[in-house]
Design a protein around this motif. Structure first.
Motif, PDB file in Angstrom:
ATOM      1  N   ASN A 111      24.478  42.670  50.512  1.00 18.94           N
ATOM      2  CA  ASN A 111      23.823  43.483  49.465  1.00 18.94           C
ATOM      3  C   ASN A 111      22.659  44.319  49.949  1.00 18.94           C
ATOM      4  O   ASN A 111      22.116  45.118  49.190  1.00 18.94           O
ATOM      5  N   ARG A 112      22.225  44.122  51.183  1.00 20.97           N
ATOM      6  CA  ARG A 112      20.962  44.725  51.591  1.00 20.97           C
ATOM      7  C   ARG A 112      21.011  46.245  51.627  1.00 20.97           C
ATOM      8  O   ARG A 112      20.149  46.897  51.012  1.00 20.97           O
ATOM      9  N   GLU A 113      22.015  46.821  52.291  1.00 22.16           N
ATOM     10  CA  GLU A 113      22.094  48.291  52.281  1.00 22.16           C
ATOM     11  C   GLU A 113      22.314  48.834  50.866  1.00 22.16           C
ATOM     12  O   GLU A 113      21.599  49.749  50.444  1.00 22.16           O
ATOM     13  N   PRO A 114      23.309  48.285  50.107  1.00 25.38           N
ATOM     14  CA  PRO A 114      23.503  48.817  48.749  1.00 25.38           C
ATOM     15  C   PRO A 114      22.244  48.736  47.893  1.00 25.38           C
ATOM     16  O   PRO A 114      21.919  49.678  47.166  1.00 25.38           O
ATOM     17  N   PHE A 115      21.518  47.635  47.972  1.00 17.29           N
ATOM     18  CA  PHE A 115      20.305  47.502  47.141  1.00 17.29           C
ATOM     19  C   PHE A 115      19.277  48.573  47.507  1.00 17.29           C
ATOM     20  O   PHE A 115      18.569  49.089  46.639  1.00 17.29           O
ATOM     21  N   LEU A 116      19.176  48.898  48.789  1.00 15.39           N
ATOM     22  CA  LEU A 116      18.229  49.939  49.209  1.00 15.39           C
ATOM     23  C   LEU A 116      18.737  51.326  48.824  1.00 15.39           C
ATOM     24  O   LEU A 116      17.978  52.165  48.335  1.00 15.39           O
ATOM     25  N   VAL A 125      22.384  54.465  56.997  1.00 18.13           N
ATOM     26  CA  VAL A 125      22.252  54.519  55.524  1.00 18.13           C
ATOM     27  C   VAL A 125      20.898  54.046  54.995  1.00 18.13           C
ATOM     28  O   VAL A 125      20.567  54.302  53.837  1.00 18.13           O
ATOM     29  N   VAL A 126      20.140  53.330  55.825  1.00 21.14           N
ATOM     30  CA  VAL A 126      18.788  52.916  55.416  1.00 21.14           C
ATOM     31  C   VAL A 126      17.846  53.170  56.588  1.00 21.14           C
ATOM     32  O   VAL A 126      18.295  53.499  57.680  1.00 21.14           O
ATOM     33  N   ASP A 127      16.539  52.997  56.357  1.00 26.52           N
ATOM     34  CA  ASP A 127      15.582  53.097  57.467  1.00 26.52           C
ATOM     35  C   ASP A 127      14.938  51.736  57.709  1.00 26.52           C
ATOM     36  O   ASP A 127      14.924  50.881  56.812  1.00 26.52           O
ATOM     37  N   PHE A 128      14.405  51.582  58.922  1.00 26.93           N
ATOM     38  CA  PHE A 128      13.789  50.301  59.282  1.00 26.93           C
ATOM     39  C   PHE A 128      12.394  50.501  59.837  1.00 26.93           C
ATOM     40  O   PHE A 128      12.195  51.300  60.754  1.00 26.93           O
ATOM     41  N   ALA A 129      11.450  49.735  59.302  1.00 25.96           N
ATOM     42  CA  ALA A 129      10.157  49.565  59.975  1.00 25.96           C
ATOM     43  C   ALA A 129      10.283  48.311  60.831  1.00 25.96           C
ATOM     44  O   ALA A 129      11.211  47.533  60.676  1.00 25.96           O
ATOM     45  N   GLU A 184      16.147  55.478  52.803  1.00 18.84           N
ATOM     46  CA  GLU A 184      16.019  56.604  53.725  1.00 18.84           C
ATOM     47  C   GLU A 184      14.993  57.615  53.205  1.00 18.84           C
ATOM     48  O   GLU A 184      14.777  57.739  51.991  1.00 18.84           O
ATOM     49  N   GLY A 185      14.357  58.333  54.121  1.00 17.15           N
ATOM     50  CA  GLY A 185      13.478  59.432  53.723  1.00 17.15           C
ATOM     51  C   GLY A 185      12.075  59.010  53.340  1.00 17.15           C
ATOM     52  O   GLY A 185      11.366  59.757  52.668  1.00 17.15           O
ATOM     53  N   CYS A 209       9.387  55.624  63.592  1.00 14.03           N
ATOM     54  CA  CYS A 209       9.949  55.922  62.275  1.00 14.03           C
ATOM     55  C   CYS A 209      10.629  57.292  62.200  1.00 14.03           C
ATOM     56  O   CYS A 209      11.152  57.649  61.154  1.00 14.03           O
ATOM     57  N   ASP A 210      10.606  58.035  63.283  1.00 12.79           N
ATOM     58  CA  ASP A 210      11.140  59.405  63.215  1.00 12.79           C
ATOM     59  C   ASP A 210      12.615  59.436  63.604  1.00 12.79           C
ATOM     60  O   ASP A 210      13.062  60.308  64.322  1.00 12.79           O
ATOM     61  N   LYS A 211      13.369  58.441  63.125  1.00 17.14           N
ATOM     62  CA  LYS A 211      14.783  58.350  63.485  1.00 17.14           C
ATOM     63  C   LYS A 211      15.618  59.230  62.572  1.00 17.14           C
ATOM     64  O   LYS A 211      15.365  59.290  61.406  1.00 17.14           O
TER      65      LYS A 211
END
Ligand code: GLU
Length: 297
Positions: free
Chosen positions: A108-113, A134-138, A249-250, A295-297
């Motif tokens: 569920n992690r990507e869909p929830f984000l 599909v998501v970003d990571f710190a 993302e973003g 973070c500039d991925k």
């Protein structure tokens, strides 16, 4: 005392883990709340200003993984991931009572984000390229490695992922360990049972329905600690699992802010305190904060 050692593969973690003999910890001990900034200032229009203004935050985490994210008898989730989320919220001026923790199982992690059902995910969440699309990571804020849990005494003689072929292994859908077993070690539906949460795998192993459970060593070590007479860890990690904080993302500003907050938490001791009060009850080496990936991925 049981020693669990990460192989050279997981070097950066340099985690020599020693299980304490405190089996059966239900994770319900009180943990001191991390500090909450009273008047944080953020640039107008930034993601941090939005969250600070709202005064609340929704966090996806695990509810069935001792040491990192476990909703125990207190009804409040506890663990290192939960504490990391509180540290970040605190820097936004959000107190722990204003954090809503939502169970986010692995799949569920990507869909929830993506659906913005949560503002961030702190949930033993390995940073990888596929997810990064599909998501970003710190982060990362911790490094684990995939390992194998077996019944006490290791009756099937399992000594690594190669020995899982032809046996019955349980893992979780949507997790990197499940994918690794399929793509790198050739396990198929004949040898690999996928469920939604790791406690189902743990129970299946306890009942003899499967021969092994495979996921991150630190998740499995929580189950060993809770039932040291039933389970043991093979203790030879064979992947690197850098845990990141997932965000939609973003939101590069929020990603940078989280990385700064993690670095500050090392400086002010709250990172160490959070670890010692949670996973550190079983893993006796406080991890070094890994270098941020940027973070500039
Ligand atoms: N860290 C791995 C992953 O993100 C396994 C643990 C989990 O499923 O949460 O997939």
């Amino acid at each position: 005392m049981r020693s669990l050692r990460l192989s050279s593969l997981a070097l950066t973690a340099a985690l020599a883990m020693t299980m304490t003999a405190c089996g059966g910890d239900d994770g319900d001990d009180e943990v001191a709340a991390p500090p909450v900034d009273t008047a944080p200032e953020f640039a107008a229009g930034s993601r941090m200003a939005e969250l600070a203004e709202a005064g609340k935050i929704t966090v996806g985490t695990k509810f069935d993984q001792p040491l990192f994210g476990l909703k125990g008898l207190s009804g409040e989730p506890e663990g290192f991931d939960v504490e990391i989320a509180k540290i970040i919220a605190g820097k936004l001026g959000i107190a722990e009572d204003d954090i809503t923790f939502v169970e986010s199982v692995s799949a569920n992690r990507e869909p929830f984000l993506e659906q913005k059902r949560v503002d961030m995910v702190v949930a033993t969440y390995t940073i990888n390229d596929k997810r990064d699309m599909v998501v970003d990571f710190a982060g990362p804020y911790f490094q684990a490695g995939q390992d194998i849990l077996v019944a006490k005494g290791n009756p099937k003689g399992i000594d690594g992922p190669e020995s899982l072929k032809g046996k019955k292994t349980c893992s979780v859908a949507g997790s990197t360990p499940a994918e690794t077993l399929q793509t790198e070690y050739g396990l198929t539906t004949a040898d690999l049972q996928l469920v939604d949460v790791y406690t189902k795998c743990r129970d299946a192993l306890a009942n003899g329905q499967v021969d092994a459970v495979s996921t991150d060593n630190v998740i499995l070590s929580g189950y060993v600690d809770a039932a040291p007479d039933d389970f043991e860890l093979v203790g030879k990690p064979f992947t690197e699992e850098p845990y990141g904080i997932g965000i939609p993302e973003g939101q590069e500003d929020f990603c940078d802010f989280i990385n700064e907050t993690l670095a500050e938490s090392v400086q002010d001791g709250s990172f160490e305190e959070a670890f010692k009060a949670t996973a550190g009850k079983v893993i006796d080496t406080v991890p070094t904060l890994p270098a941020p990936r940027g973070c500039d991925k």
